[in-house]
Write a protein that holds these residues in place. Sequence first.
Motif, short mmCIF file in Angstrom:
data_model
loop_
_atom_site.label_atom_id
_atom_site.label_comp_id
_atom_site.label_asym_id
_atom_site.label_seq_id
_atom_site.Cartn_x
_atom_site.Cartn_y
_atom_site.Cartn_z
N LEU A 306 0.79 -1.13 0.15
CA LEU A 306 -0.09 -0.05 0.05
C LEU A 306 0.93 1.32 -0.23
N GLY A 307 2.16 1.28 0.63
CA GLY A 307 2.72 2.43 0.91
C GLY A 307 3.62 2.65 -0.50
N PHE A 308 3.66 1.60 -1.53
CA PHE A 308 4.36 1.77 -2.91
C PHE A 308 3.26 2.46 -3.65
N LEU A 309 2.02 1.95 -3.31
CA LEU A 309 0.85 2.50 -4.21
C LEU A 309 0.69 3.91 -4.01
N LEU A 310 1.12 4.16 -2.73
CA LEU A 310 0.65 5.79 -2.31
C LEU A 310 1.95 6.77 -2.67
N GLY A 311 3.06 5.97 -3.33
CA GLY A 311 4.28 6.75 -3.80
C GLY A 311 5.41 6.74 -2.77
N HIS A 312 5.53 5.94 -1.81
CA HIS A 312 6.48 6.00 -0.81
C HIS A 312 7.55 5.08 -1.25
N GLU A 313 8.79 5.73 -1.37
CA GLU A 313 9.92 4.73 -1.84
C GLU A 313 10.30 3.98 -0.70
N PHE A 314 10.55 4.50 0.42
CA PHE A 314 11.17 3.80 1.57
C PHE A 314 10.08 3.62 2.72
N ARG A 409 -3.07 -5.84 -6.21
CA ARG A 409 -3.04 -4.32 -7.04
C ARG A 409 -1.51 -4.17 -7.40
N TYR A 410 -0.63 -4.37 -6.54
CA TYR A 410 0.96 -4.01 -7.00
C TYR A 410 1.20 -5.04 -7.97
N ALA A 411 0.71 -6.49 -7.54
CA ALA A 411 1.42 -7.49 -8.59
C ALA A 411 0.67 -7.32 -9.97
N SER A 412 -0.40 -6.54 -9.89
CA SER A 412 -0.90 -6.54 -11.31
C SER A 412 -0.03 -5.85 -12.32
N GLY A 413 1.06 -5.62 -11.79
CA GLY A 413 2.12 -4.73 -12.64
C GLY A 413 2.13 -3.46 -13.13
N SER A 414 1.20 -2.43 -12.52
CA SER A 414 1.46 -0.98 -13.20
C SER A 414 0.92 0.05 -11.84
N ASP A 415 1.44 0.84 -11.76
CA ASP A 415 1.35 1.72 -10.77
C ASP A 415 0.06 2.53 -10.90
N GLU A 468 -14.74 -12.19 -1.35
CA GLU A 468 -15.63 -11.08 -1.78
C GLU A 468 -15.06 -9.70 -1.02
N ALA A 469 -14.53 -10.08 0.12
CA ALA A 469 -13.89 -9.06 0.93
C ALA A 469 -12.68 -8.24 0.16
N VAL A 470 -11.72 -9.32 -0.13
CA VAL A 470 -10.63 -8.80 -1.12
C VAL A 470 -10.94 -8.24 -2.43
N ARG A 471 -11.93 -8.87 -2.98
CA ARG A 471 -12.29 -8.37 -4.42
C ARG A 471 -12.85 -6.97 -4.31
N GLY A 472 -13.57 -6.80 -3.25
CA GLY A 472 -14.08 -5.27 -3.05
C GLY A 472 -12.82 -4.19 -2.90
N HIS A 473 -11.85 -4.66 -2.19
CA HIS A 473 -10.82 -3.68 -1.99
C HIS A 473 -9.81 -3.54 -3.27
N VAL A 474 -9.96 -4.47 -4.11
CA VAL A 474 -9.16 -4.78 -5.15
C VAL A 474 -9.74 -3.67 -6.19
N ILE A 475 -11.10 -3.93 -6.24
CA ILE A 475 -11.89 -2.88 -7.38
C ILE A 475 -11.81 -1.46 -7.01
N ARG A 476 -11.83 -1.20 -5.55
CA ARG A 476 -11.57 0.11 -5.24
C ARG A 476 -10.26 0.73 -5.34
N LEU A 477 -9.30 -0.15 -5.19
CA LEU A 477 -7.77 0.38 -5.48
C LEU A 477 -7.56 0.65 -6.66
N PHE A 478 -8.29 -0.24 -7.51
CA PHE A 478 -7.99 0.21 -9.15
C PHE A 478 -8.89 1.55 -9.46
N THR A 479 -10.15 1.36 -9.04
CA THR A 479 -10.90 2.66 -9.41
C THR A 479 -10.87 3.92 -8.88
N GLU A 480 -10.26 3.96 -7.54
CA GLU A 480 -10.30 5.10 -6.76
C GLU A 480 -8.73 5.63 -6.36
#
Length: 493
Positions: A306-314, A409-415, A468-480
């Motif tokens: 999640l930190g990587f997705l938010l743009g944190h390098e360290f 979301r990370y392993a899907s291969g694009s930020d 379902e719990a994981v899927r909901g978060h994945v969709i939100r991570l991608f869309t929002e």
Amino acid sequence: MPGRLNLDALTNLPPSVARPAYDPRSIAVGILHLGLGAFHRAHQAVYTDDVLGADPRWGICGVSLKTPRAVDPLAEQDGLYTYLERTSDGVRARVIGALRETLFAGVARGPLIARFADPRITVVSSTVTEKGYCHDPATGTLNEAHPDIAHDLAYPDAPESAIGIVVAGLAARRAAAAGPLTFVCCDNLPHNGRMVERLVNAFAQRREAALARWIEDHVSFPSTMVDRIVPATTEGDIAEARRQLGLYDAAPVTAEPYAQWVIEDRFRAARPRWEDAGGRIVQDVAPFELMKLRLLNGSHSTLAYLGFLLGHEFVWQASRDPLIATLIERQMAEEVVPTLQRPPGVDLGAYCEELLARFGNAALPHKTRQIAMDGSQKLPQRLLAPVRDRLAAGAPLLHLPLAIAGWIRYASGSDEHGNRIDVQDPLADTFRAIVRDANGDPGPVADGFLDLSSVFGADLVAHYAFREAVRGHVIRLFTEGAQVTLAHHLGVA
Ligand code: CS2
């Protein structure tokens, strides 16, 4: 050009640099270690260095299995290297002398197997990373379809995998009647000793039942909990070592001061007194292992994806992001701690607090990407094991599904800006195929990942509410995006 760190240069080190309390030339080799990465050199080798002054039997022969890269510079330095301990107060340098021999398995198979047959070596240890054991991550059993294992089963005398090498080495030890030994696995896997014992046994059985029996009778596999945060070495570390030593060291390691090593009391032969260096020898290591894997490593992975997705390098940046800090604090306290049995002498609340401080150590350039690698091998013990325990106890899932979605979301291969992420994972090709087939649709991406039984196991693959719990978060991570998803999840939107 400064001189090179080596045995001759030891006597001229500046007084501020700590050095071995013994003469490395007078040390015998009693430990064979597989996996010469930074973690071994900043952890077990330092504990061993601490006890060598009192007992010169325990020099280490360090083996690199996959690449000569770790071996070559160390060989040029007589095995010496600088250990740099970093805190906000500064950097302390210490030269470690425990590594008395180095081998690259790729060119030195003969000498390596001969080392196993040396009766003075009574401890073999390993840090080959999770994927280095070639097991099925969901079940912990030997993956006979793994190309390295298939190769080694076909050519047992020319092994390439860690397990193949161990079995070939033990066969040589048996032939030489060199006596019992202890195998100390030091990777972050649950019940790591038991697991390696099973893998070695499965492989040896395929070779010869009598060999498997000999191993059962002569080799023990204690489980261990190992802990120290050790980022990959950088050019900055090489420059720091040069500044402190006045010498060129091509292979320093850098780490935090904190370290823990808890080892199950299950030795078959002589061993170093690591307890004199702060190690703990205990009857039952499981509560320590589970605490560390689920609280430290589980939070680390959550924070990394999640930190990587938010743009944190360290890591230190991610851990100071209020959204991430709140998430991992709550994940630990509300969801993970209730799955643990408190290890003797440990206050779990204080342990969690200390973790947040350790993650926040800004002197350590620990990349979120470093922790993010090999998620398929790490998730089961870090995030899925507590999920299972909660489901079995009828307890609700709170934050773990979001952490798992972060991995997908990370392993899907694009930020989030559409840039490619270099996903390093044994299953990377499979991930790419899932994403390609999903054609930009997040639901099918989630489904494709959640169908991976080698990661999720048949039970979680079939668990509707979990999916379902994981899927909901994945969709939100991608869309929002991660920012909105975390804020929404934590109720701070
Ligand atoms: C980290 C670990 O890279 C990772 O996955 O979570 O290497 C971690 O730093 C160590 O286990 C700390 O003991």
